[in-house]
Design a protein around this motif. Sequence first.
Motif, short mmCIF file in Angstrom:
data_model
loop_
_atom_site.label_atom_id
_atom_site.label_comp_id
_atom_site.label_asym_id
_atom_site.label_seq_id
_atom_site.Cartn_x
_atom_site.Cartn_y
_atom_site.Cartn_z
N GLY A 354 0.80 -1.22 0.00
CA GLY A 354 0.00 0.00 0.00
C GLY A 354 0.83 1.26 0.00
N ASP A 355 2.06 1.16 0.56
CA ASP A 355 2.94 2.34 0.57
C ASP A 355 3.84 2.41 -0.65
OD1 ASP A 355 4.65 0.25 1.05
OD2 ASP A 355 5.17 0.85 3.10
N GLY A 356 3.63 1.49 -1.65
CA GLY A 356 4.39 1.52 -2.90
C GLY A 356 5.64 0.66 -2.89
N GLU A 357 6.04 0.07 -1.76
CA GLU A 357 7.24 -0.75 -1.69
C GLU A 357 7.00 -2.11 -2.34
OE1 GLU A 357 10.34 -2.59 1.66
OE2 GLU A 357 8.51 -1.53 2.27
N ILE A 358 8.01 -2.60 -3.07
CA ILE A 358 7.93 -3.92 -3.71
C ILE A 358 8.56 -4.94 -2.78
CG2 ILE A 358 8.68 -5.33 -5.66
CD1 ILE A 358 8.63 -2.84 -7.38
N ARG A 359 7.83 -6.02 -2.51
CA ARG A 359 8.34 -7.09 -1.64
C ARG A 359 8.15 -8.44 -2.34
NH1 ARG A 359 11.51 -5.22 2.09
NH2 ARG A 359 11.09 -7.07 3.39
N HIS A 360 9.05 -9.37 -2.03
CA HIS A 360 8.98 -10.74 -2.56
C HIS A 360 8.23 -11.62 -1.55
CE1 HIS A 360 11.85 -10.31 -5.95
NE2 HIS A 360 12.31 -9.30 -5.21
N GLY A 363 4.47 -18.38 -0.88
CA GLY A 363 3.25 -18.90 -0.24
C GLY A 363 2.95 -20.33 -0.62
N ARG A 364 2.10 -20.94 0.19
CA ARG A 364 1.55 -22.26 -0.10
C ARG A 364 0.05 -22.21 0.20
NH1 ARG A 364 4.47 -26.39 -1.59
NH2 ARG A 364 2.71 -27.78 -1.16
N ALA A 365 -0.71 -22.95 -0.59
CA ALA A 365 -2.16 -22.97 -0.39
C ALA A 365 -2.71 -24.32 -0.82
CB ALA A 365 -2.84 -21.86 -1.19
N ALA A 366 -3.92 -24.63 -0.34
CA ALA A 366 -4.57 -25.91 -0.67
C ALA A 366 -6.08 -25.70 -0.71
CB ALA A 366 -4.21 -26.98 0.34
N PRO A 367 -6.75 -26.18 -1.76
CA PRO A 367 -8.22 -26.14 -1.79
C PRO A 367 -8.80 -27.28 -0.97
CG PRO A 367 -7.39 -27.07 -3.83
CD PRO A 367 -6.18 -26.71 -3.01
N TYR A 368 -9.99 -27.09 -0.43
CA TYR A 368 -10.67 -28.15 0.32
C TYR A 368 -12.16 -27.82 0.38
CZ TYR A 368 -11.25 -25.13 4.43
OH TYR A 368 -11.63 -24.14 5.30
N LEU A 369 -12.93 -28.82 0.78
CA LEU A 369 -14.37 -28.64 1.01
C LEU A 369 -14.60 -28.62 2.51
CD1 LEU A 369 -16.01 -31.09 -1.58
CD2 LEU A 369 -15.92 -28.61 -1.69
N ASP A 370 -15.32 -27.60 2.99
CA ASP A 370 -15.60 -27.57 4.42
C ASP A 370 -16.74 -28.54 4.76
OD1 ASP A 370 -18.00 -26.38 3.75
OD2 ASP A 370 -17.42 -24.37 4.43
N GLY A 371 -17.11 -28.56 6.01
CA GLY A 371 -18.13 -29.51 6.47
C GLY A 371 -19.48 -29.33 5.83
N THR A 372 -19.76 -28.15 5.26
CA THR A 372 -21.06 -27.92 4.61
C THR A 372 -20.98 -28.10 3.10
OG1 THR A 372 -20.62 -25.54 4.38
CG2 THR A 372 -21.68 -26.28 6.42
N GLY A 373 -19.80 -28.54 2.59
CA GLY A 373 -19.66 -28.76 1.16
C GLY A 373 -19.26 -27.53 0.38
N VAL A 374 -18.89 -26.44 1.07
CA VAL A 374 -18.50 -25.21 0.39
C VAL A 374 -17.01 -25.30 0.03
CG1 VAL A 374 -18.21 -22.72 0.62
CG2 VAL A 374 -20.23 -23.84 1.59
N PRO A 375 -16.62 -25.06 -1.24
CA PRO A 375 -15.20 -25.10 -1.62
C PRO A 375 -14.47 -23.88 -1.08
CG PRO A 375 -16.54 -24.45 -3.51
CD PRO A 375 -17.51 -24.80 -2.41
N ARG A 376 -13.31 -24.11 -0.48
CA ARG A 376 -12.53 -23.03 0.10
C ARG A 376 -11.06 -23.20 -0.27
NH1 ARG A 376 -15.26 -20.06 4.01
NH2 ARG A 376 -17.27 -20.94 4.66
N LEU A 377 -10.31 -22.13 -0.14
CA LEU A 377 -8.86 -22.14 -0.35
C LEU A 377 -8.22 -21.55 0.90
CD1 LEU A 377 -6.55 -22.63 -2.45
CD2 LEU A 377 -6.72 -20.20 -2.98
N ILE A 378 -7.30 -22.31 1.48
CA ILE A 378 -6.61 -21.82 2.67
C ILE A 378 -5.11 -21.83 2.39
CG2 ILE A 378 -6.41 -24.10 3.76
CD1 ILE A 378 -6.88 -22.65 6.45
N GLY A 379 -4.40 -20.86 2.91
CA GLY A 379 -2.98 -20.80 2.63
C GLY A 379 -2.23 -19.85 3.55
N ALA A 380 -0.94 -19.74 3.28
CA ALA A 380 -0.08 -18.88 4.09
C ALA A 380 0.90 -18.15 3.18
CB ALA A 380 0.67 -19.71 5.13
N ASN A 381 1.28 -16.93 3.55
CA ASN A 381 2.27 -16.12 2.85
C ASN A 381 3.35 -15.71 3.84
OD1 ASN A 381 0.33 -14.16 0.39
ND2 ASN A 381 0.71 -16.35 0.57
N TRP A 382 4.59 -15.61 3.34
CA TRP A 382 5.64 -15.02 4.17
C TRP A 382 6.60 -14.23 3.27
CZ3 TRP A 382 4.79 -20.09 3.19
CH2 TRP A 382 5.77 -20.84 2.52
N ASP A 383 7.17 -13.21 3.87
CA ASP A 383 8.03 -12.26 3.15
C ASP A 383 9.44 -12.82 3.07
OD1 ASP A 383 9.64 -10.09 2.35
OD2 ASP A 383 8.23 -8.65 3.19
N VAL A 384 9.93 -13.04 1.81
CA VAL A 384 11.27 -13.60 1.60
C VAL A 384 12.14 -12.62 0.81
CG1 VAL A 384 10.49 -16.00 1.73
CG2 VAL A 384 10.43 -14.81 -0.47
#
Length: 868
Positions: A354-360, A363-384
């Motif tokens: 948001g402040d204009g800085e470029i960062r690398h 991340g990793r993510a995985a799709p799954y179906l929750d208990g109600t059958g709704v498709p979701r994507l969960i994941g994590a990001n980290w600054d490298v």
Amino acid sequence: MAKPSGSTSIAVREAEHESFYRRLFDRSGFGFAALDGEGRIVDANAVLLRALGIASFSALTTFKAAVSPKDRAILPLAMRAPMAEQSPWEIRLQRSDGAEFWVLASFIAPPVNPGEDAPPALIVQIVDIDERKRNALELAERESRWNHALESAGQGVWDHDFARGDLFYSRQWRTIRGLQPDDPIEGNLDAWIDSVHPDDRAHVLAQIARQESGEAPFNVFSYREKHKDGRWIWIESRGAVVEYDDDGKPSRIAGTDTDITERKEAEERLAQMSRRLELALDVSRIGVFEVNLRTGEVRWDDRMIEMYGLTEAPDGTTWERAVHPGDKRKATAKVRDGIFHSRDFSNEFRIIRGDGEIRHIRGRAAPYLDGTGVPRLIGANWDVTDDVLLQEELKHAKELAEAHNDELEAARARIEYTALHDHLTGLPNRRYLDAAIKEAAEAARRSGSRLAVLHIDLDRFKEINDTLGHLAGDEMLIHAAKVLGELKGDGDFVARIGGDEFVFLSSASSGRNLAVLAEAIVEAMRKPVTFNGHICRFGASVGIASQSGAAVDAKQLLVNADLALYRAKNRGRSRHEFFTSDFQAQIIVKKQTADDILSGIEQRRFLPWYQPQFSARTLDMTGVETLARWDHPTRGILTPDTFLKIAEDLDCVAMIDRIVLERSLADFAEWQSMGLGIGKISANVSSKRLHDPELARSLQMLDIPPKSLSFELLESIFLDDCDRTVLENLAEMRRLGIDIEIDDFGTGHASIISLMKLRPRRLKIDRQLVKPVARSPGQRKLVGTIIEIGRSLNIEVVAEGVETAAHVAVMRDLGCDILQGYALARPMPASALPAFVERQEWRANAGSARDLQNEVRRAVTRQSVSGR
């Protein structure tokens, strides 16, 4: 007028006495019948005749004929003195239309006076108790179901009746607390509260007060209570007011207690894990996100928001707007590909904060179906960013120093790699394998160690290739190569030698257990693979050969592994087989057996044996089942387990079936001419023969008397294989008067709808279900249910595996129609059947079965009582 003599006066009085009791007999509200010494009805009043639905007692020959077949066995005991004049008996009578009803029957033996005509042997009085009896049975059944439901749910029942001062606690309530059935229970609240955890006592007392005051008609609360062994257990108590006194105060409260200790411990473990995860994420500065793929709703934690430099809550477009334009296409493509293939994925990209800085970002993510059958994507990001910048500097320096050498080495490696590797999977090819196995064999001979070859062939690969195309086939091969690569250890070598075949070399240096390795390969290949939205399933068969020391021969190892693979495929696929020292001998024996089978067909040495079938009610022989036998010239009479598998490989089972059927029809015709009274024969028909378009024509050429022949179909055949040819063959069988039977019913996956569609003449209950009925009430109930299903669909039920006299008695009581098994008769050749019918030996066995009937009932009663 003269006075009557004394004898005349007595006669008059006796006539009046008889007339009085005759009027009483006729006008009584109870049913009466007079029986002679043979149990025949010599007189009956109108109440009894109406109850039985008949106009005259002459319609019944004996009282036994009016009793339900289910209770006839107890009549001799009920009518035998001195039992006859004891307590009345609850029995079922049968009306003329077959309907049954419960009565209370009393058997009275009239006194015999010297010089008078002999009175009836017994007077039977009946009182209709049908409605009361059926209500009692229904109530007992409901109570039993309720008790079983509570017990199976692990709930202990308690009932506090304050008006009567009665406190009840069920067996499960005691079991939860480790108490024995006779352990005393403290009914005083002040004393009992000491067993509650100190931290929970105030809460428990408050909840009890709310309920006893009427403030909470229904209440649920949890607390800890001390178990008998000293540990604390969690109890969830549910209580409800069921009665109130005149003042509107609760006078009776009942409810259930459930042990929720495991649930509470799991909740605590989850809470601890959540706290540790949150701490780890804080320390690592990893941000977590989740996306609802259906609605586009996103959730970012505080670390993600800080990482991206956001000043407002993220929405469904925030991430794409933040990704650097130079990385957007690649990064979004990875996300779409991972979601499309439903697999986890990693990603690397740059963002513009948001402040204009470029960062690398990584991340990793995985799709799954929750208990109600709704498709979701969960994941994590980290600054490298720092790591990326450092790596770029090191890489640039290295590239400048080694650029020239790398180019030369890459060119040489590409040429060598292309020559020795499979272009699709990247695995070594057959040329590379030949060199590798030759080198490994020489090393094994020098060291005296072992060298093993696993030849792997993919099962059902051709079907995938044919239905989904070569791209799908290529994807499966790549997946298989990846699986083998993951299983390869130090000292192992994997190659693709063509098509869907692979070779896995394992030397002694790897120390691998070959059976475990092969099973791991088979298991890994079974797992489904997704291709373009299609779930692809295939498997693998593995042939294993090994040699050691000076005996190691590379070429022979490959041949032996190939033979073992052939054996694995013939034994059902998706399995492994070892090449052993007697392997060659088995191949020779199998070939000799195959030659003998073909000779046996030419010489018509296949013949039928017969196992008689009997009416469960009368024990009259109703028919026979035809069983194939092979009259081998040197080995004697052989059963199908010694030749059927090889005959299937030779594709000659249908010919054997035809020979046996023709012989059995000829035997049946001879029995008919002899008047043996055998009503029908039944024969098995294989799935392959049902699919034969020529089956109908071949049956038309045979002289088959209508209703004399039944074909037995395995349950799995009629459910799975009913294509057009099968249906046409079944229709032609019915047109020719051939009945359809379902064999081994209960071992497959039948449904009532399937039975209603097929409408077979008979069901044969598999022997595995019949065997335990004499000792297991649950098994009797299951078999009884199958019999009831057959009766409701007007299908006769045949019990196989009737091996004991107890089986005969139980299956007859359950209402089975036909019995078959060693208790009555073993399979025999046609020549032995006439003498067997003439001797009627099976009836002796049935007699002992009737003797066991009461004993079986008593055993059932004892088990029922102990179950309560």
